[in-house]
Write a protein that holds these residues in place. Structure first.
Motif, PDB file in Angstrom:
ATOM      1  N   ASN A  73      -3.722  -9.163  12.981  1.00 32.27           N
ATOM      2  CA  ASN A  73      -4.459  -8.007  12.458  1.00 32.27           C
ATOM      3  C   ASN A  73      -5.333  -7.356  13.539  1.00 32.27           C
ATOM      4  OD1 ASN A  73      -6.050 -10.404  12.313  1.00 32.27           O
ATOM      5  ND2 ASN A  73      -7.492  -9.385  10.969  1.00 32.27           N
ATOM      6  N   TYR A 105      -1.551   8.955   5.828  1.00 31.75           N
ATOM      7  CA  TYR A 105      -1.649   8.555   7.243  1.00 31.75           C
ATOM      8  C   TYR A 105      -1.427   9.743   8.169  1.00 31.75           C
ATOM      9  CZ  TYR A 105      -1.655   3.735   5.583  1.00 31.75           C
ATOM     10  OH  TYR A 105      -1.968   2.565   4.950  1.00 31.75           O
ATOM     11  N   ILE A 141      -0.335   0.144  12.054  1.00 31.33           N
ATOM     12  CA  ILE A 141      -0.775  -0.227  10.710  1.00 31.33           C
ATOM     13  C   ILE A 141      -0.116  -1.551  10.342  1.00 31.33           C
ATOM     14  CG2 ILE A 141      -0.740   0.430   8.267  1.00 31.33           C
ATOM     15  CD1 ILE A 141      -0.774   3.366   9.250  1.00 31.33           C
ATOM     16  N   HIS A 191      -9.214  -7.887   3.135  1.00 30.59           N
ATOM     17  CA  HIS A 191      -8.917  -7.256   4.434  1.00 30.59           C
ATOM     18  C   HIS A 191      -8.220  -5.899   4.280  1.00 30.59           C
ATOM     19  CE1 HIS A 191      -9.965 -10.611   7.113  1.00 30.59           C
ATOM     20  NE2 HIS A 191      -9.598 -11.373   6.118  1.00 30.59           N
ATOM     21  N   ALA A 192      -7.817  -5.575   3.044  1.00 30.99           N
ATOM     22  CA  ALA A 192      -6.981  -4.389   2.835  1.00 30.99           C
ATOM     23  C   ALA A 192      -7.761  -3.084   2.960  1.00 30.99           C
ATOM     24  CB  ALA A 192      -6.334  -4.458   1.459  1.00 30.99           C
ATOM     25  N   HIS A 193      -7.163  -2.120   3.676  1.00 33.03           N
ATOM     26  CA  HIS A 193      -7.650  -0.738   3.637  1.00 33.03           C
ATOM     27  C   HIS A 193      -6.902   0.007   2.533  1.00 33.03           C
ATOM     28  CE1 HIS A 193      -8.425  -1.983   7.849  1.00 33.03           C
ATOM     29  NE2 HIS A 193      -9.543  -1.308   7.669  1.00 33.03           N
ATOM     30  N   ASP A 194      -5.641  -0.400   2.328  1.00 34.09           N
ATOM     31  CA  ASP A 194      -4.774   0.234   1.330  1.00 34.09           C
ATOM     32  C   ASP A 194      -3.999  -0.852   0.598  1.00 34.09           C
ATOM     33  OD1 ASP A 194      -5.187   3.090   2.305  1.00 34.09           O
ATOM     34  OD2 ASP A 194      -4.397   2.144   4.106  1.00 34.09           O
ATOM     35  N   LYS A 197      -4.982  -0.918  13.250  1.00 37.25           N
ATOM     36  CA  LYS A 197      -6.107  -0.045  12.890  1.00 37.25           C
ATOM     37  C   LYS A 197      -6.421  -0.126  11.397  1.00 37.25           C
ATOM     38  CE  LYS A 197      -7.740   2.810  16.216  1.00 37.25           C
ATOM     39  NZ  LYS A 197      -7.948   1.744  17.201  1.00 37.25           N
ATOM     40  N   ARG A 198      -5.341  -0.299  10.613  1.00 32.94           N
ATOM     41  CA  ARG A 198      -5.479  -0.395   9.152  1.00 32.94           C
ATOM     42  C   ARG A 198      -4.567  -1.501   8.642  1.00 32.94           C
ATOM     43  NH1 ARG A 198      -7.961   3.977   6.933  1.00 32.94           N
ATOM     44  NH2 ARG A 198      -7.245   3.538   4.831  1.00 32.94           N
TER      45      ARG A 198
END
Length: 200
Positions: free
Chosen positions: A120, A192, A3, A167-170, A124-125
């Motif tokens: 990046n 996670y 991550i 680009h953020a997943h979180d 994966k995230r």
């Protein structure tokens, strides 16, 4: 699972990463620390840097004067490009080696230039530590005791806030106190673990 954790200068990346490591035992690889390793005395990258910028770029003990180098490369974009082309592949190699030794459920790659450097692609995230730019500026000036203009130049070189968030997943919002940041980290960690369970 790897991550990525990123955010602009002064956003609180280190505080977030420290919580993942100390509280949850997560293996953290810090790209900034790796960028120091590749320019240690005796490493080829350091002699290339001295060849280009002269001995004035060194401290009395032979170590790289990072403040002097930063001043040079943020004043001249083509010098920054030269430096990034030299260092990014070396830093990536160091990161890969470290990530491969991870034994925690997932590993965290902390990098201010996660997206810009292409790191990046290893993840994966992506977690973005987000903070209003005025707060970012004030924190960094206070923490590093550097002129505001220099901080602004660094902020310009990093991805803009909107670009990072794209680009953020979180997202960890760090505009309050440390306890609030920790609570968000703890919640993400649980998420996670569930995600890993569902993929197992």
């Amino acid at each position: 699972m790897i991550i990525g954790l990123t955010g602009g200068i002064g956003s609180g990346k280190t505080a977030a990463a420290n919580r993942f490591a100390a509280e949850h035992g997560i293996h953290v690889v810090d790209a900034d620390l790796k960028s120091r390793v590749v320019v240690e005395p005796g490493k080829p990258a350091l002699s290339y840097i001295v060849d280009r910028f002269g001995d004035a770029i060194l401290l009395d003990d032979g170590n790289l004067n990072r403040a002097a180098l930063r001043e040079r490369v943020f004043a001249e974009p083509q010098e920054r490009q030269w430096l990034e082309q030299l260092l990014h592949p070396l830093i990536r190699e160091e990161i890969m080696t470290d990530l491969q030794s991870a034994r925690s459920p997932y590993a965290l790659l902390v990098s201010p230039l996660l997206v810009e450097s292409g790191q990046n692609t290893l993840t994966k995230r992506i977690i973005v530590v987000d903070v209003p730019e005025a707060m970012q500026l004030a924190r960094t000036v206070q923490r590093d005791a550097v002129p505001e203009a220099q901080v602004r130049a660094i902020m310009q070189a990093q991805a803009q806030r909107e670009e990072r968030l794209r680009h953020a997943h979180d997202v960890l919002t760090n505009d309050s106190d440390l306890a609030a940041l920790h609570a968000q980290v703890d919640a993400l960690h649980q998420r996670y673990l569930k995600l890993l369970e569902s993929q197992a």
